[in-house]
Design a protein around this motif. Sequence first.
Motif, mmCIF file in Angstrom:
data_model
loop_
_atom_site.group_PDB
_atom_site.id
_atom_site.type_symbol
_atom_site.label_atom_id
_atom_site.label_comp_id
_atom_site.label_asym_id
_atom_site.label_seq_id
_atom_site.Cartn_x
_atom_site.Cartn_y
_atom_site.Cartn_z
ATOM 1 N N LYS A 87 0.863 -1.190 0.000
ATOM 2 C CA LYS A 87 0.000 0.000 0.000
ATOM 3 C C LYS A 87 0.890 1.227 0.000
ATOM 4 O O LYS A 87 1.575 1.511 0.979
ATOM 5 N N VAL A 88 0.885 1.956 -1.115
ATOM 6 C CA VAL A 88 1.659 3.192 -1.248
ATOM 7 C C VAL A 88 0.746 4.342 -0.845
ATOM 8 O O VAL A 88 -0.350 4.506 -1.392
ATOM 9 N N THR A 89 1.199 5.118 0.117
ATOM 10 C CA THR A 89 0.419 6.236 0.664
ATOM 11 C C THR A 89 0.976 7.552 0.157
ATOM 12 O O THR A 89 2.148 7.860 0.367
ATOM 13 N N PHE A 90 0.126 8.321 -0.514
ATOM 14 C CA PHE A 90 0.460 9.699 -0.883
ATOM 15 C C PHE A 90 -0.309 10.590 0.079
ATOM 16 O O PHE A 90 -1.535 10.677 0.011
ATOM 17 N N PHE A 91 0.411 11.241 0.990
ATOM 18 C CA PHE A 91 -0.241 12.009 2.045
ATOM 19 C C PHE A 91 -1.052 13.193 1.522
ATOM 20 O O PHE A 91 -2.035 13.586 2.133
#
Length: 140
Positions: A87-91
């Motif tokens: 899971k790649v999180t882009f804040f």
Amino acid sequence: MADKTTKSRLLSGGNPQIPKGDGDAPVQAYLAAIPGWKRAIAERLDALIGQQVPDVRKAVKWNSPFYGAPDAEGWFLSFHCFDRYLKVTFFRGQSLQPVPPEASKSQDTRYVHLREDGDFNEAQLADWVKQASSLPGERL
């Protein structure tokens, strides 16, 4: 002397339990401790981030690698291992164009799931990384 990666405990989803720390070394220890197919994808992601954001700041917090722009406070991206995907999180994902596909409870955060087949749009991911690194970072 034993390699620190051999002492890592895997949490649910195969996420390595790595002591928090700043810099590339803790992130590399995290990557080395990821099991199976997720390691290759995580290493590709780490390399892509480094290509798009030279001198990117790195850290491990809460058993996840974090990435920040070199001359800014806060973090623009993180990722975490789950059973079936990274899971790649882009804040600040809601500000990216196009908006990443996965929603969050946090209105501004968006996600991308990278799966075992390794077939993801690397050009789009690189563009999102570049965009995200120019936005204000999330202070955690």
